[in-house]
Each structure stands twice: as structure tokens, then as C-alpha cells.
Design a protein around this motif. Structure first.
Motif, short mmCIF file in Angstrom:
data_model
loop_
_atom_site.label_atom_id
_atom_site.label_comp_id
_atom_site.label_asym_id
_atom_site.label_seq_id
_atom_site.Cartn_x
_atom_site.Cartn_y
_atom_site.Cartn_z
N MET A 1 0.83 -1.20 0.00
CA MET A 1 0.00 0.00 0.00
C MET A 1 0.86 1.25 0.00
N ILE A 2 0.44 2.20 -0.81
CA ILE A 2 1.21 3.44 -0.91
C ILE A 2 0.28 4.59 -0.57
N ASP A 3 0.75 5.50 0.26
CA ASP A 3 -0.06 6.67 0.60
C ASP A 3 0.51 7.91 -0.07
N VAL A 4 -0.39 8.73 -0.58
CA VAL A 4 0.01 10.00 -1.16
C VAL A 4 -0.83 11.06 -0.47
N VAL A 5 -0.18 12.13 -0.03
CA VAL A 5 -0.97 13.18 0.61
C VAL A 5 -1.03 14.38 -0.32
N GLY A 6 -2.23 14.86 -0.53
CA GLY A 6 -2.45 15.99 -1.43
C GLY A 6 -2.56 15.52 -2.86
N VAL A 7 -3.52 16.08 -3.57
CA VAL A 7 -3.65 15.76 -4.99
C VAL A 7 -3.51 17.06 -5.77
N ASP A 8 -3.37 16.96 -7.08
CA ASP A 8 -3.10 18.15 -7.86
C ASP A 8 -4.35 18.79 -8.42
N ARG A 9 -5.35 17.95 -8.74
CA ARG A 9 -6.56 18.52 -9.31
C ARG A 9 -7.76 17.70 -8.85
N ILE A 10 -8.88 18.39 -8.67
CA ILE A 10 -10.15 17.70 -8.41
C ILE A 10 -11.11 18.20 -9.47
N ASP A 11 -11.68 17.28 -10.21
CA ASP A 11 -12.53 17.67 -11.32
C ASP A 11 -13.76 16.77 -11.26
N GLY A 12 -14.80 17.25 -10.60
CA GLY A 12 -15.96 16.39 -10.41
C GLY A 12 -15.54 15.16 -9.62
N PRO A 13 -15.86 13.98 -10.12
CA PRO A 13 -15.52 12.76 -9.39
C PRO A 13 -14.07 12.34 -9.61
N LEU A 14 -13.31 13.11 -10.38
CA LEU A 14 -11.95 12.69 -10.72
C LEU A 14 -10.90 13.43 -9.88
N LEU A 15 -9.92 12.67 -9.42
CA LEU A 15 -8.77 13.26 -8.75
C LEU A 15 -7.54 12.97 -9.60
N VAL A 16 -6.67 13.97 -9.71
CA VAL A 16 -5.44 13.74 -10.46
C VAL A 16 -4.25 13.87 -9.51
N VAL A 17 -3.43 12.81 -9.50
CA VAL A 17 -2.23 12.84 -8.67
C VAL A 17 -1.04 12.90 -9.63
N THR B 1 -7.73 20.18 -2.50
CA THR B 1 -6.61 19.39 -3.02
C THR B 1 -5.57 19.08 -1.94
N GLU B 2 -5.34 20.04 -1.04
CA GLU B 2 -4.23 19.83 -0.11
C GLU B 2 -4.59 18.89 1.04
N ASP B 3 -5.89 18.79 1.43
CA ASP B 3 -6.11 17.88 2.55
C ASP B 3 -6.70 16.53 2.17
N VAL B 4 -6.46 16.13 0.97
CA VAL B 4 -6.91 14.80 0.57
C VAL B 4 -5.73 13.84 0.65
N ALA B 5 -5.93 12.71 1.32
CA ALA B 5 -4.89 11.68 1.33
C ALA B 5 -5.39 10.49 0.52
N VAL B 6 -4.54 9.95 -0.30
CA VAL B 6 -4.95 8.84 -1.15
C VAL B 6 -4.10 7.62 -0.79
N ARG B 7 -4.80 6.53 -0.48
CA ARG B 7 -4.08 5.29 -0.21
C ARG B 7 -4.32 4.33 -1.37
N PHE B 8 -3.24 3.94 -2.02
CA PHE B 8 -3.34 2.97 -3.12
C PHE B 8 -3.21 1.58 -2.52
N ARG B 9 -4.25 0.77 -2.67
CA ARG B 9 -4.26 -0.52 -1.98
C ARG B 9 -3.51 -1.62 -2.71
N GLY B 10 -3.10 -1.35 -3.94
CA GLY B 10 -2.28 -2.34 -4.64
C GLY B 10 -3.05 -3.50 -5.22
N GLU B 11 -4.37 -3.44 -5.16
CA GLU B 11 -5.18 -4.52 -5.75
C GLU B 11 -6.53 -3.95 -6.13
N THR B 12 -7.27 -4.70 -6.94
CA THR B 12 -8.61 -4.23 -7.30
C THR B 12 -9.51 -4.40 -6.08
N LEU B 13 -10.70 -3.81 -6.15
CA LEU B 13 -11.60 -3.85 -5.00
C LEU B 13 -12.02 -5.28 -4.70
#
Ligand SMILES: Nc1ncnc2c1ncn2[C@@H]1O[C@H](COP(=O)(O)OP(=O)(O)O)[C@@H](O)[C@H]1O
Ligand SMILES: [Mg+2]
Lengths: 474, 595
Positions: free
Chosen positions: A1-17, A63-75
Motif C-alpha cells: 500500500m502506498i499513501d500519497v498526501v495531497g492531490v493536484d486537481r479535483i474535477d468532479g468525481p476525478l482526482l489527479v495525482v 486538493t491539499e487535505d486529501v490523502a490517497v491510499r493505493f491498496r495495490g489490488e482491485t476492489l
């Protein structure tokens, strides 16, 4: 699992890291903000950035207070027989205040594509006790047979009646998985009460994404439900009935997501891949060679504007193995279940019915009834335009047939489980209002065995022509 | 295989590659550690765009991409007939991989030994496409090993009769340019490139389908093309299955493109049990199944049509008559649209890319009756089902398919809901092959087929006109001859056009029986009209002949007893004539009394 804090863009339901090359396509992410945690999925991944689709409301995210955790697998979802008797939310998390049930396996909610050559062709009839289905649109184990309904019609009652009568008895092998997709609380509660008040309590699992739950979670709900159903059917050997209601709400959530992703819209704004997406749900159904269980689906959808050519019923009909269409006119006439017979179809009926499975005359009596009913429609419209006096003697026998069919065979009580012999005899009783010369779809031998008419055009029985009744086909 | 680059971006079935070595457009490549099959669809400097034929979940940027140096191709080799493959020709239903598809799976049919019989000798001059030897692939189909099309020359070695495997060299040819070319049992051919032939031939005879409404009213020629549009439930799939069962072709290629898995399971259950009407062998012995069902990856759905038609051409080139049924070409078009959408190409009609018509035209161009490079006759007949959204035939896929096919079999929702199957609309369907196939019919059945069809067609037209009147004034108001026309048109529809695919006798109908049934209706109709002209009431005629029983003849009389239909016709016509004569005699008597 990888955590990323802060994203670059929020566009409707889409987040861009941006600057993040570590995401796998399709992997599940947890998006945490001060307002709560949402799940999402990697929609596109590159060496320069990852794009995430969030299944939840992104309003107010920064954008700055969103943390994203990549779980490394599909749901994935833990599922097992212990999931029965439980209530889950739209993402498969317990909603009944209890801890998560012990899982037999953890499976990808998207499922894996079944090899068509590994399927066993479904042909075991399910007796639903509903005449309109058992006689005219026979359901078999492993079939996907949706109910095409419209606002205000009794699709919920019909679906529950089918589930209870097909599985509410002593048959411990039957389990029900129910997915609520954007329906109202009271509708979901209604289903729940009727299941609990029946022999099905303890053999039912509910996945609830209700009208006020996040619509984007609705994309996951049927998948979570089907993941459990597949496990129960194909690993645990149960006969599983899945009810998905309302698929119209599901498709609308998909459309909303697509629009927010700026995709090229197709018919009525639904994405061009709606067919493929629906197929990815409906095809999770059937039987597998060499395995005992079965997965039967009864999706329910309400046709916008009562229009069967609307993309949702249309594309559903292109995937499912038939459809039970409900008719507003019959409903107004007080007939329950108001099944529109000519418009309904069970594609798997032909290989299920017949001697040994249902009855030797079943195919013929059903074929003849369909033909007569089609003719009845013409006769009725003629009678409306010109009056009954303009009808020929033969035409008038069709009116009698129609009356006997609708009030005798179609109509029944929502609690009544009618046995198949009675049902087929009622069909013969209706057909016996017609002269034998009109019954060209029935062989002479079958006619001799079952036909109870022939006392001149117009002679009719109230409903007494019985199985094996005296044949008078002259 | 060599590494050509690494993944830069993955979006669903589309991926972008940062190239390290050159690849070609359309080159087949393998993607990632899982070795997923893919194809290069465009190149831009040091970037390539791929469409990936398998589930891509789990792929990551940076994973390697390997080139193959060749475009997406099929393997032409014994073992294809009777087998089931996916859209890119990987075997289905085999191995112990379990019931789910495994990404990255490969084909391994190469180990099996096949008995080879050479048909050339050292020193023979051979053209490209010539047969060097044969293998009995199934009891119904002989596989021919062909010299590659571009390898015309002299045979320098031939394998002796005996067992061979796919990779074995069974002959060598020194080409006229002086190259030594190996001829292997298994050969590859790119799916998007039509295989060459010597000459295109005119359509000369029908492909008999066993379906009366098609053979008699809207025939397809051997080497022809037909489109089969219809809303859901109208009977496209059942009809395609019936065609695959009943058609008089040597090899059937059935492409299940983006449709139901259970329909494939049904074919796999039925075809090994059912008899090929021509050989008496199991139908599966002449059938190739290409299955890319709706739950399988969308890019391979696009490829499946090409895989199917390329295999069809390969058997054509061995001198076989091949028929391909594709169900449904709309799913192919939608796959095209989905890929185009992901590439952000400019959409034309209804989101489909502007090249949809040219792709459809190119596909149906691959139909034809030809002289093969080896000088034999072979053909590919193409029948494509179309699934118009909302049943609307004005949508682009239906419209363009109609333009590029020569027979149009329109399925009708109302006929289907009355359970009149096949629900082929008699008004609105057509075939341009009528003239080409008429001589064959006259020869085969000895009747003036063209004339018979015209008389039957007239009755149907009269019926359509009368139906409109009935809706306005009711049938009771019509004169007797029109009541008779309605009754006999009903017999034509019920007793001839309607055909029950599930009935053991009626499912398929031989040409002689078709002609006899049509004659029965037409001649009875005409005899009745004559009687009515003599003053007989139509109700008297209805009493004189048991029309319902005549309508059941199709199910009661098997192909090899079809002369019984002529007996029934003679009896019915005689009964009508007797009524007429009685009426005439009665009138003569009355008139005699009056004078
Ligand atoms: N020729 C036929 N004979 C008997 N039944 C048919 C025939 N054609 C279609 N049907 C019935 O109609 C149903 C739908 O047909 P299908 O071919 O699956 O439709 P489509 O592919 O157009 O959606 C079948 O399941 C079958 O019950
Ligand atoms: Mg179909």
C-alpha cells in the motif's frame, strides 16, 4: 500500500495525482478527507500521473487535505455463507451494526469473465407459482430474467412473490441476494419484512444503496452483491436468486459519472459502453459445468416514460434471457400480476419445459396461447373502432378467450402459489373458447387430449376444461 | 520476440508505449509481465498506442512491451474445425485453468499428430495456393496444406505419408526467384488482410438454408451476403443457429460477437449431438466457433469478426464452401466506437467513427464465390445479424450494413410477439439473388419457381391490402373472394412462412418440400377463386377443406415423404372442384327450371 498526501486537481468525481507513477490500472484507492473516507478506483495510470475516479461525493474537498491510499489490488470483498442473514451497505460493509462476517474467500468485486465453453446450458425449471411466468415465460435456474416495469406498477410485489414461492419453502439450498440500487427506504424495508417473515430469513443477504446514499457507490453495489452470489452458487453449491432493483437508478448513476468525466454521450446521454457495462453484471449468472449451484438473476427496472425502446430496457433486453413486461392497462383493469404477455419472453423456456420437466403439452399450449393473444389484440382494436357487431363469429370467440385468459390464468393473489397443472389447465380452459380450427399451433393428438371446446363457435366453459378432459375436436 | 518499449499510460483497453525500438502499425505485441495480447493501432514518433485484447486491471506504467514483428494473425492448421476459440483464436473450454478466463493464456495445439497424405511429388511445378497434401481434419472436412500464396515454384522435397505436427515442414518449394521456401502444416495469416484468390465468380446457385421464408422468398446465393437486423427477441440468434445447422455448406464459422455466453454453451451442447444434414456426421465436425461474449474484453470483440472471416477464407482456399454467421455485428461496431472514443477520435453518426461504413464494406467484400489459387472452386457466404438500438432500422449500423449486403432479412417485433418465427417481414425484406438462383430451383425441383413465387407473392400483397381494409370496416364486410384470400394468406403464413426451429421435422425444410407447400397454397387459392366466381360461398369452401390440417403438413410430413403434400393438395383442390361443380349443376338446374 502506498499513501500519497495531497492531490493536484479535483474535477468532479476525478482526482489527479501528478508525478505519481506507481498506480496499477483498476486498483482500488481510499480517499480520505476531513469530511470522511471514500473508495475509488484508478481510471488511468501513467508514468506522469494517476487519475482516480471517486465513488462518493467530492463536493467541498480541497486538493491539499486529501490523502490517497493505493491498496495495490482491485476492489475485493470477503464473502462466504456467513454473509447470509446480514445487511450490507452499497460497498459491502456491514450496515446492521455487527462486525464483518467471517469470509470464506476474498474475491474481486468485478468478477472474472466466465469462459463460455465452461458454462452449462441452464434448463432446470423453477416453479414460481405465478401462472403468467410458469405457463408463458418459464424461468429456469441460471437464467437472467428482468422485470420491465414502470412507476406505480407492482414489480416489487411480483419479485418478492417469485422469490418467496421459488425459495421460501423447505429448499435449504436456495439463497437470496438482494441489491437495492437507489430505491426508497420504505421499499427496501418492504422487501426485508417479507423475506424475514418467510422461510427465507437467514438465507438472505441484503446490499443496500438507498435513495439518499451516495449515488456513485451504486456502481459498486450490484458487483458486491454478485460477488457474494457467485461464491454461494459456484463455490458453495447453492441455488442463488439475485434481485437487483432498480437498474434504472444504476444506469443513471453510470450516466452521471460518465458526464462528469466528459465522455462522448450516446443515446439519451448514456455512455456508449452502457451495453458492455450492463453485460458485465448480467452475464455474472448461469451455471458452470461440473458444479452443482446456479445463479439466477431477476433485475428490476422502471422504463422511463413507459418506453421499452429507452436505452435501459433496450440494452437490458439485448443482454438478458428474456423479459417480463408489466402493463399499465392490465394494472388499471385490476389484474395482478399485470404481465403483458405478447411483450414478455423467456428465452430459456424452450429447453426447460416439456415431458418430464413440466408437461408434454406445455410448449404447444403456450405457443397457441401466444398466437391467440396476438389475434385478440387485433380483434379488440376492431371492436373498439367498429363495435362488436362488426366482428365475425370467430372473432367473438377471441373476446371470450381473452376474458377467460386474463381473469382465469393471469390474475392471481400475490400470496397464491398456483401449481403447474392447474395453470396449464386454465390455459386450455381459455383456449377452449376458440373453435378447434383456430388452434393450428397444436398438434391433433394434443388437441384430442386437452381441448374442451368444439361445441360450436362461441361455446365456452367457465374454466372447467381440464387436463385430459374429453376431446371433442370435430 | 524483442522488447520494443515500456508502458507509459494505461486507460482501460488502451495503452500508450514509450518506444525503445521500432514497431509497425498493426503489429501484434505482448504487454506486461502477464504477457497480454495487444495490437499497435497508431504510431506517433517514439510513442505507440495499443489496444489490448485482455483484461488490463493490474497493469502498471513501466511494464515491458514486446514486439512480434507481424500483424495480428490467425494460425491456419488442422484442429480448428470442431474447436471453440476466442476473438483472437485462443482455445476456450480446454485445460485445467478453471471456468474463468485467464489473461495471457496461450494456445497449444501444436503437439497433436495428424495423418498427412502428400498430393505433389518432387519436381512438380506449383503455384502459390496449390495443395501439397491433405489431412483428414474431421470426418466431414479435409484440411489441405497449401503453398503460401507468394511461393510459386518447383517442389524440391515432400514429406512421405504419415504423421505430422503443426510445425513440421511437409514440403519445400524453390521459388522462381530462387528462394527455398518451407511449407509447414500450420501457417499464419494476418486477419485484417483478405486472402488472395484467382478470380471472383458470379453467384450461380443458392445456399440452401432449410428456412422456407429465406430459400423461397429471399434466397441467398453461395458466396453471397445477407444482413439480419431485428430488435431484441425477434429471433436473430435462433435463426443464425438454424442457418448454422441447416445450411448446405461444407464448413460453418459461427462468430458469437459480444452476445450471451449461454448461447455459446447451447451450441456446444447441441452441435456435437445434431446431425449434419449432408453427411450424417455430428454438426460439430464441420463447425468452427469463435466466441467473444459480452463479458469478454471489448477489443477482442472487434478482432473476432476478422478472425472468423480469415478462417472462413482459409477453408475456402482449400476448396470448401464456407458460411459465416456473425451474431451480432452491432457489438463489433460498438467495440469500434468504444475504442475510437477512448482514442478521442472525432465521432461521426451516433458516436461511431467516420470509418464505420468503410470497415463494414471491407468486411462484406470478403464474401464471394471464387476460383482459388489452386484452381478449385470455393466460397464464403456472410450473414451478419444487426441489433439496432430500440429496433430503429435507420441507425447507422443497420443502414450501412444494408448498403453492403445483397439480401436483407428484416425481423419484425410484431411478428415475434405473435410468436410468428422466423419473424422475417415479407414486406420490406428483399434479395438481389432471385434471378441468379432461379435456374437452379427450376432444375432441382422441376417447377417454374419464379412463377410460383410470383403467385405466392401476389397473395401476400393482396393480404396486406385487405388487412388494412379489415382494420377499417371489419372482415365481415368483405366480399367472398377477399375472405378466401385472407384465409389462404393465413395458410401461407402459418403453413409455409412460419417455421418452428424447435420442431424435429419442421426445423429444416428441403427445397422439394418447400416448393410443394407453396404450390399447395397457391393452387388451392386459385381453385377456390374459380369456385367463388361460379357462385360458391367462401364458407362452403372452408367447410370443404380442413385448412388447419393443411397448415400442419409442414410438421407432419418429413422431407423424404414430401410427395404426400401433393396428395393433400390434389385432395383439397378436388374437394373445392366438387363443390364448384355441385354449385354449377345446381345453378344449371335452376336456370333450366326458370327457362
Ligand atoms: N424459429 C423459431 N422457432 C421457435 N422459436 C423461436 C424461433 N426464433 C425465435 N424463437 C423464440 O424467440 C426467442 C428469442 O429469439 P432470439 O433468436 O434469441 O432473439 P434475438 O437474438 O433477436 O434477440 C427464442 O428464445 C425462442 O423462444
Ligand atoms: Mg440474439
Amino acid at each position: 500500500m502506498i499513501d500519497v498526501v495531497g492531490v493536484d486537481r479535483i474535477d468532479g468525481p476525478l482526482l489527479v495525482v501528478e508525478g505519481f507513477a506507481g498506480a496499477a490500472y483498476g486498483e482500488v484507492v481510499e480517499v480520505t478527507a476531513p469530511t470522511g473516507t471514500h473508495l475509488g478506483e484508478v481510471l488511468s495510470t501513467g508514468t506522469d500521473a494517476a487519475i482516480i475516479e471517486v465513488w462518493g461525493d467530492t463536493t467541498g474537498l480541497r486538493t491539499e487535505d486529501v490523502a490517497v491510499r493505493f491498496r495495490g489490488e482491485t476492489l475485493r470483498l470477503g464473502v462466504g455463507p456467513a454473509s447470509l442473514g446480514r445487511v450490507f451497505d452499497g460497498l459491502g460493509r456491514p450496515r446492521d451494526g455487527l462486525p464483518a462476517p467471517p469470509a470464506a474467500v476474498t474475491a474481486d468485486v468485478h468478477g472474472a469473465a466466465l469462459d463460455p465453453a465452461a458454462r452449462a446450458y441452464p434448463s432446470d425449471v423453477i416453479r414460481t407459482g405465478v401462472s403468467a411466468i410458469d405457463a408463458m415465460n418459464t424461468l429456469v435456474r441460471g437464467q437472467k430474467l428482468p422485470i420491465f416495469s414502470a412507476a406505480g406498477l407492482p414489480h416489487d410485489a411480483l419479485a418478492t412473490q417469485i422469490a418467496l414461492q421459488a425459495g421460501g419453502g423447505e429448499d435449504e439450498d436456495v439463497a437470496v441476494v438482494f441489491a437495492a440500487l437507489g430505491i426508497a427506504h420504505d421499499v427496501a424495508a418492504g422487501f426485508r419484512e417479507r423475506f424475514e417473515g418467510s422461510g427465507l430469513a437467514g438465507r438472505t443477504a441484503l446490499f443496500l444503496n438507498l435513495a439518499d446514499d451516495p449515488p456513485m457507490e451504486r456502481i459498486v453495489t450490484p458487483r458486491a452483491a454478485l460477488t457474494l452470489a457467485e461464491h454461494l452458487a459456484f463455490e458453495a453449491g447453492r441455488h442463488v436468486l439475485v434481485i437487483l432493483t432498480d437498474m434504472t437508478n444504476y444506469a443513471e448513476a453510470l450516466r452521471e459519472l460518465s458526464a462528469r468525466k466528459n465522455e462522448v454521450p450516446g443515446r439519451k446521454g448514456y455512455p456508449g459502453y452502457l451495453y458492455t457495462d450492463l453485460a458485465s453484471l448480467y452475464e455474472r449468472c448461469g451455471r458452470i459445468r461440473g458444479r452443482p449451484g446456479s445463479l439466477t438473476q431477476i433485475p428490476i427496472l422502471t422504463m422511463p416514460g413507459d418506453d421499452v425502446t429507452h436505452p435501459i430496457p433496450d440494452l437490458t433486453g439485448y443482454v438478458t434471457e428474456g423479459q417480463i413486461v408489466l402493463s399499465r392497462a392490465l394494472h388499471r383493469a385490476g389484474i395482478y400480476p399485470p404481465v403483458d404477455v405478447p411483450a414478455s419472453l423467456s428465452r430459456l423456456m424452450k429447453d426447460g419445459i416439456g415431458e418430464g420437466a413440466t408437461r408434454a403439452d406445455h410448449a404447444e399450449v403456450a405457443a397457441q396461447t401466444f398466437a391467440a393473444y396476438a389475434r385478440l389484440r387485433d380483434v379488440r382494436s376492431l371492436a373498439t373502432i367498429l363495435g362488436e357487431n362488426a366482428l365475425s363469429a370467430t372473432d367473438r370467440t377471441y373476446l371470450a378467450f381473452g376474458e377467460a385468459f386474463e381473469s382465469g390464468l393471469l390474475a392471481q393473489d400475490p400470496e397464491e402459489a398456483r401449481d403447474l397443472d392447474t395453470t396449464l389447465d386454465l390455459a386450455w380452459a381459455a383456449l377452449s373458447h376458440l373453435p378447434a380450427s383456430e388452434l393450428g399451433r397444436v398438434s391433433e393428438a394434443t388437441l384430442a387430449a386437452h381441448y374442451g371446446g368444439g361445441h360450436g363457435a362461441g361455446a365456452g366453459h367457465g374454466g372447467g376444461a381440464g387436463h385430459g378432459g374429453a376431446g371433442d375436436a370435430t | 520476440m524483442t522488447r520494443v518499449g515500456r508502458l507509459r499510460r494505461i486507460t482501460g483497453p488502451i495503452a500508450e508505449v514509450a518506444l525503445e525500438a521500432p514497431v509497425g502499425v498493426m503489429e501484434a505485441v505482448f504487454v506486461g509481465d502477464a504477457h497480454l495480447a495487444a495490437e499497435v493501432i497508431s504510431l506517433d514518433g517514439d510513442r505507440a498506442t495499443l489496444q489490448i485484447y485482455e483484461e488490463t486491471a493490474g497493469l502498471r506504467p513501466g511494464e515491458p512491451v514486446e514486439g512480434t514483428g507481424a500483424p495480428l494473425s490467425v494460425t491456419i492448421a488442422p484442429g480448428i474445425v470442431g474447436a471453440t476459440v476466442d476473438g483472437i483464436q485462443r482455445p476456450l473450454g480446454v485445460g485445467d485453468a478453471g471456468p474463468y478466463l485467464v489473461p495471457g493464456a496461450t494456445s497449444t495445439d501444436a503437439e497433436r499428430a495428424w495423418p498427412f497424405t502428400p498430393t505433389v511429388a518432387v519436381g512438380d511445378a506449383v503455384d502459390g495456393g496449390a495443395v501439397v497434401g491433405t489431412v483428414p481434419e474431421t470426418p466431414s472436412v479435409t484440411f489441405s496444406v497449401l503453398v503460401p500464396p507468394d511461393a510459386k515454384g518447383t517442389v524440391t522435397s515432400v514429406a512421405p505419408a504419415g504423421d505430422v505436427r503443426h510445425d513440421d515442414v511437409v514440403a519445400q518449394v524453390r521459388t522462381d526467384a530462387g528462394d527455398e521456401r518451407d511449407v509447414t502444416v500450420a501457417q499464419r495469416w494476418p486477419v485484417r488482410t483478405p486472402r488472395p484468390f484467382a478470380a471472383r465468380l458470379e453467384a450461380d446457385r443458392p445456399m440452401i438454408t432449410g428456412q422456407r421464408v429465406l430459400d423461397t422468398f429471399f434466397p441467398i446465393a453461395r458466396g453471397g451476403s445477407a444482413s439480419l437486423p431485428g430488435p431484441f427477441g425477434a429471433g436473430k440468434t435462433v435463426l443464425q443457429h438454424s442457418l448454422a445447422k441447416g445450411s448446405d455448406a461444407d464448413v460453418i464459422v459461427y462468430v458469437g460477437c459480444g452476445e450471451r455466453g449461454n448461447e455459446m454453451a447451447q451450441v456446444l451442447r447441441e452441435f456435437p449431438e445434431l446431425e449434419d444434414p449432408r453427411t450424417g456426421r455430428p454438426l460439430m465436425d464441420r463447425t468452427i466457433l469463435v466466441a467473444n461474449t459480452s463479458n469478454m474484453p471489448v477489443a477482442a470483440r472487434e478482432a473476432s469478426i476478422y478472425t472468423g472471416v480469415t478462417l472462413a477464407e482459409a477453408y475456402r482456399d482449400m476448396g470448401h464452401h464456407v458460411a459465416l454467421m456473425a451474431d451480432s455485428t452491432s457489438r463489433w461496431a460498438e467495440a469500434l466506437r468504444e475504442i475510437a472514443g477512448r482514442l478521442e477520435e472525432m465521432p461521426a453518426e451516433e458516436g461511431y467513427p467516420a470509418y464505420l461504413p468503410s470497415r463494414l464494406a471491407a468486411f462484406y467484400e470478403r464474401a464471394g464465390r471464387v476460383t482459388t489459387l489452386a484452381g478449385a472452386e470455393g466460397s464464403v457466404t456472410l450473414i451478419g445479424a444487426v441489433s439496432p438500438p430500440g429496433g430503429d432500422f435507420t441507425e447507422p449500423v443497420t443502414q450501412h450494413t444494408q448498403r453492403f449486403t445483397r439480401a436483407f432479412w428484416a425481423l419484425d417485433r410484431d411478428l415475434a410477439s405473435a410468436r410468428h418465427y422466423p419473424a422475417v417481414r415479407w414486406q420490406g425484406s428483399y434479395s438481389f439473388y432471385e434471378d441468379a438462383v432461379a435456374p437452379w430451383w427450376r432444375e432441382a425441383t422441376g417447377v417454374d419457381w419464379r412463377d410460383l413465387r410470383r403467385r405466392a407473392g401476389d397473395l401476400l400483397e393482396e393480404d396486406a391490402r385487405l388487412e388494412r381494409m379489415v382494420r377499417l370496416v371489419g372482415a365481415e364486410a368483405l366480399p367472398d373472394r377477399q375472405r378466401w384470400a385472407l384465409l389462404l394468406a393465413d395458410l401461407l403464413k402459418e403453413g409455409v412462412l412460419r417455421q418452428n426451429a424447435l420442431h424435429p421435422i419442421d426445423a429444416s425444410c428441403a427445397p422439394a418440400k418447400q416448393v410443394r407447400l407453396v404450390r399447395l397454397v397457391v393452387e388451392l387459392y386459385e381453385a377456390g377463386l374459380e369456385a367463388i366466381r361460379s357462385g360458391v360461398a367462401w364458407l362452403r369452401l372452408r367447410e370443404a377443406v380442413d385448412v388447419a390440417a393443411l397448415g400442419r403438413l409442414k410438421e407432419a410430413v418429413p422431407d423424404d415423404e414430401s410427395e404426400r403434400i401433393d396428395d393433400a393438395r390434389d385432395d383439397a383442390v378436388a374437394a373445392v372442384a366438387a363443390v364448384r361443380r355441385a354449385a354449377e349443376a345446381a345453378r344449371a338446374e335452376r336456370e333450366g327450371v326458370a327457362t
